[in-house]
Motif scaffolding. Structure first.
Motif, PDB file in Angstrom:
ATOM      1  N   MET A   1       0.626  11.928  -5.812  1.00 25.02           N
ATOM      2  CA  MET A   1      -0.362  10.855  -5.971  1.00 25.02           C
ATOM      3  C   MET A   1      -0.496  10.450  -7.430  1.00 25.02           C
ATOM      4  N   GLN A   2      -0.638  11.464  -8.294  1.00 26.39           N
ATOM      5  CA  GLN A   2      -0.770  11.216  -9.726  1.00 26.39           C
ATOM      6  C   GLN A   2       0.452  10.461 -10.248  1.00 26.39           C
TER       7      GLN A   2
ATOM      8  N   MET B   1       0.356   6.827  -9.279  1.00 25.54           N
ATOM      9  CA  MET B   1      -0.606   6.055 -10.073  1.00 25.54           C
ATOM     10  C   MET B   1      -0.074   5.770 -11.464  1.00 25.54           C
ATOM     11  N   GLU B   2       0.543   6.787 -12.053  1.00 24.77           N
ATOM     12  CA  GLU B   2       1.051   6.597 -13.421  1.00 24.77           C
ATOM     13  C   GLU B   2       2.239   5.640 -13.453  1.00 24.77           C
TER      14      GLU B   2
ATOM     15  N   ALA C   1      -1.918  -0.923  -3.778  1.00 21.70           N
ATOM     16  CA  ALA C   1      -2.996   0.030  -3.562  1.00 21.70           C
ATOM     17  C   ALA C   1      -2.410   1.406  -3.301  1.00 21.70           C
ATOM     18  N   VAL C   2      -3.072   2.422  -3.850  1.00 19.64           N
ATOM     19  CA  VAL C   2      -2.658   3.790  -3.559  1.00 19.64           C
ATOM     20  C   VAL C   2      -3.806   4.470  -2.833  1.00 19.64           C
ATOM     21  N   THR C   3      -3.564   4.931  -1.627  1.00 22.40           N
ATOM     22  CA  THR C   3      -4.639   5.607  -0.909  1.00 22.40           C
ATOM     23  C   THR C   3      -4.143   6.918  -0.325  1.00 22.40           C
ATOM     24  N   ALA C   4      -5.087   7.723   0.095  1.00 20.47           N
ATOM     25  CA  ALA C   4      -4.752   9.004   0.700  1.00 20.47           C
ATOM     26  C   ALA C   4      -4.937   8.895   2.203  1.00 20.47           C
ATOM     27  N   ALA C   5      -4.249   9.725   2.946  1.00 16.38           N
ATOM     28  CA  ALA C   5      -4.464   9.813   4.388  1.00 16.38           C
ATOM     29  C   ALA C   5      -4.360  11.277   4.797  1.00 16.38           C
ATOM     30  N   GLY C   6      -4.707  11.564   6.032  1.00 12.16           N
ATOM     31  CA  GLY C   6      -4.615  12.941   6.505  1.00 12.16           C
ATOM     32  C   GLY C   6      -3.186  13.265   6.905  1.00 12.16           C
TER      33      GLY C   6
ATOM     34  N   MET D   1      -2.428  13.489   2.634  1.00 18.83           N
ATOM     35  CA  MET D   1      -3.105  14.550   1.880  1.00 18.83           C
ATOM     36  C   MET D   1      -3.842  15.483   2.815  1.00 18.83           C
TER      37      MET D   1
ATOM     38  N   ARG E   1      -0.924  16.205  -4.466  1.00 20.38           N
ATOM     39  CA  ARG E   1      -1.756  15.765  -5.600  1.00 20.38           C
ATOM     40  C   ARG E   1      -0.878  15.253  -6.751  1.00 20.38           C
TER      41      ARG E   1
ATOM     42  N   ARG F   1       0.841  -1.186   0.000  1.00 19.34           N
ATOM     43  CA  ARG F   1       0.000   0.000   0.000  1.00 19.34           C
ATOM     44  C   ARG F   1       0.878   1.239   0.000  1.00 19.34           C
TER      45      ARG F   1
ATOM     46  N   GLU G   1       1.101   2.082 -12.992  1.00 24.69           N
ATOM     47  CA  GLU G   1       0.460   1.621 -14.221  1.00 24.69           C
ATOM     48  C   GLU G   1       1.519   1.225 -15.246  1.00 24.69           C
TER      49      GLU G   1
END
Lengths: 545, 121
Positions: free
Chosen positions: B46-47, B50-51, B62-67, B33, B43, B28, B54
């Protein structure tokens, strides 16, 4: 563009549509788009994965989070908190009560996907996208049968699997297919019985809504096995979303050439159409269903001849329940031995139930054959919700009432038969001590009196009498002798009613008398000053209730 | 569709978009964020994750966000958890750093020492 990192899955079935699941789903899409996250987070419509009392649900993967009780307004908060700021909104989490269908995140068997055969795709694929069904090996059983197996081998596999009809009667499916396959003549039919009319049973609807292609593939396999090139799904008109998704699925399968002429270049031709019923209970009986398909009033036919010899349009016809057909692709693909390895020796495979009533997690479950009622209540439904177990009704309104002493009997056809009960269609209604037996019986008998097709006397009049007698027992104004009359009518129904739908209401009566006679006797008023009961036909005709 | 081969192609293609749903990821990537993270460019980070994932064909991450994790001066802060339990936090992760983390840590199993902020759960 990279593929999404998160997927939001909103189960959309007829129940959740009614409370706004589509609005919630659309709001997710809008909000995610408005915040520029559309490329990161995809929103998906799936079928039910089990819970039925949790409002509109959304499962967020791979985070392993399930929200319940959603409204469009709450969606805004979730998008902001969970997707933008990255922290799940605790107040709407369902995970404790309804574990996510994910082996990693679950502490109970309630929604585990491991071991699911019929519901393995429900809640995990988009039912309106045929590619997602294919992704989970969908239509490969059909491919295997068409390229490697003779029709006789398919029938043989289904026989060996030990699969029995999941509509209620439990007739061996392979045997039924064998009868139809041995008929000669070019014109035969496969009928899928989706006229799920038993109150409390809605497993077939959720199967069709969550994974319609599985039913289509099962029908095509049946068509190949028995030599039919045409299939019909007879479905009740109330099942609007099922009809919509089945229509859509049929069109998609045709477009891919998985239905129609010369499927996968094998020379096998099979197509499916939908016939919509008007919601008469009796049309779930297979011969009445066939009458209705032919455009006539849904009255049961005299058997024999059985549908396998003379069914739809007097041609050999094989009628199977939705869940039965949904088992077929897995049996063909993974083999009869594998299927026999799941569940109990005398009930291979699984059974899908809708469990309702006083349990903590009512909903749709799939259970290996032969699990006991106690296990189902404790492990799959989270235990009793209020009070203590008093009784269960097994198999819908026509099902037997079971008392506490039956909690440890394995739920399979043979074990239940040994103790004088039947498994029925798959509804389990759990009741605590707040429910009176006479109240309950009256509710059942009123339903049957209303649904009787009127064809035969035992059913037409017997059920009306049972409704009248249970009404006065419930009010505490029963007459001495009422219990004996009930027993007598039950015997008459069982032995003389024309079709199973007239015979089966005897079940709740005799089983209630078996376990709860002292309570029913309390409904009798023994004071001698009362007028004699009026047992004339006129009295019955004026009885309203 | 004419044959099983074509059916297989559809299956394999469709599977690629569905692996998210099982929740059975081997690793993970958590991008912090909070307001601080986003202001520092999370942001884009994150992008970039993901790229790069891929591109690398990694379907089981998995890519997720957190505080905000409380280390605002290290933002964009990224946590990489491998399923066996090891967790590494990287600080000041821009798009280029994200690419390196994917390539070296997630694909080859080598922690990018020069970017590490802290290690261990």
């Amino acid at each position: 563009m990279a593929k999404p990192r998160t997927v939001v899955m909103v189960p959309v079935d007829a129940d959740t549509v009614a409370i706004g699941a589509r609005d919630v789903k659309n709001r997710f899409a809008e909000e995610i788009g408005r915040r520029g996250l559309a490329s990161e987070i995809s929103v998906l419509e799936v079928g039910s994965f089990g819970p039925v009392d949790a409002g509109v649900i959304a499962a967020v993967q791979p985070d392993g989070v399930v929200y319940g009780g959603l409204t469009p307004d709450r969606v805004d908060r979730i998008v902001e908190e969970h997707f933008v700021k990255g922290r799940a909104c605790r107040e709407w989490l369902l995970s404790g009560e309804h574990p996510l269908p994910d082996p990693r995140a679950t502490d109970s068997r309630h929604t585990q996907y491991a071991g699911r055969i019929v519901l393995d795709n429900c809640g995990r694929i988009n039912p309106e996208n045929i590619d997602e069904y294919i992704a989970n090996d969908g239509y490969f059983a059909l491919g295997k049968a068409l390229s490697d197996m003779t029709p006789a081998a398919v029938v043989e596999d289904v026989k060996k699997s030990g699969l029995r009809g999941r509509g209620g009667a439990g007739f061996p499916t392979g045997l039924k297919w064998g009868f139809c396959a041995s008929e000669t003549g070019p014109e035969k039919y496969v009928v899928c019985n989706a006229d799920e009319g038993e109150p409390g049973t809605f497993k077939d609807r959720l199967i069709m809504e969550g994974d319609p292609h599985k039913v289509l593939e099962g029908m095509a396999l049946c068509g190949y096995a028995i030599g039919a090139s045409k299939g019909y799904i007879y479905i009740r008109g109330e099942y609007k979303l099922s009809i919509e998704r089945l229509r859509q699925a049929i069109a998609a399968a045709r477009a891919y050439g998985l239905l129609g002429n010369n499927i996968l270049d094998s020379g096998f031709t099979f197509d499916i159409d939908i016939k919509i019923g008007a919601g008469a209970y009796v049309c779930g009986e297979e011969t009445a269903l066939i009458e209705s398909m032919e455009g006539k009033r849904g009255l049961p036919r005299l058997k024999p001849p059985f549908p396998a010899q003379q069914g739809f349009r007097n041609k050999p016809t094989n009628v199977n329940n939705v869940e039965t057909l949904a088992n077929i692709p897995a049996i063909v693909q993974r083999g009869a031995d594998w299927f026999r390895g799941v569940g109990a020796a005398n009930m291979p495979g699984t059974k899908v139930y809708t469990i309702l009533g006083h349990v903590r997690r009512p909903g749709l479950i799939e259970v290996p054959g032969g699990v006991t009622l106690r296990d189902i209540i404790d492990d799959y439904a989270g235990g009793m919700k209020h009070g203590n177990f008093k009784m269960a009704q097994l198999g819908g309104t026509a099902g037997d009432l079971l008392g506490e002493e039956m909690l440890d009997v394995p739920l399979n056809y043979d074990a239940l038969e040994k103790v004088g009960h039947v498994l029925g269609s798959g509804a389990i209604l759990i009741m605590n001590e707040t429910i009176g037996v006479c109240d309950f019986l009256h509710a059942c008998m009123r339903f049957f009196a209303h649904e009787s097709c009127g064809n035969c006397n035992p059913c037409r009049n017997g059920l009306r009498w049972l409704s009248a007698i249970t009404a006065r027992l419930k009010a505490g104004t029963g007459y001495p002798g009422d219990i004996e009359i009930m027993e007598e009518i039950a015997t008459v129904l069982k032995t003389a009613a024309f079709c199973p739908l007239g015979q089966s209401p005897a079940g709740p009566i005799t089983s209630a008398l078996r376990y709860f006679k002292p309570e029913i006797e309390k409904g009798i008023d023994h004071s001698s000053a009362r007028p004699k009961p009026d047992h004339t036909a006129r009295a019955l005709a004026t009885f309203a209730g | 569709m004419k044959n099983l081969e074509e059916l297989r192609k559809i299956r394999d293609e469709a599977r690629k978009t569905m692996d998210l749903r099982s929740g059975n990821q081997r690793a993970r990537v958590v991008v912090c964020m909070g307001t601080c993270g986003i202001a520092a460019g999370a942001r884009d980070t994150m992008q970039a994750f993901m790229e790069s994932l891929e591109e690398a064909g990694a379907t089981d991450v998995a890519v997720t966000a957190a505080g905000c994790a409380g280390f605002c001066d290290q933002e964009p802060l990224v946590e990489v958890e491998i399923k066996d339990g090891s967790t590494v936090r990287y600080g000041h992760v821009d798009a280029a750093a994200a690419q390196r983390i994917v390539k070296e840590h997630l694909m080859q199993g080598k922690v990018v020492e020069s970017l590490v902020f802290s290690q261990g759960a």
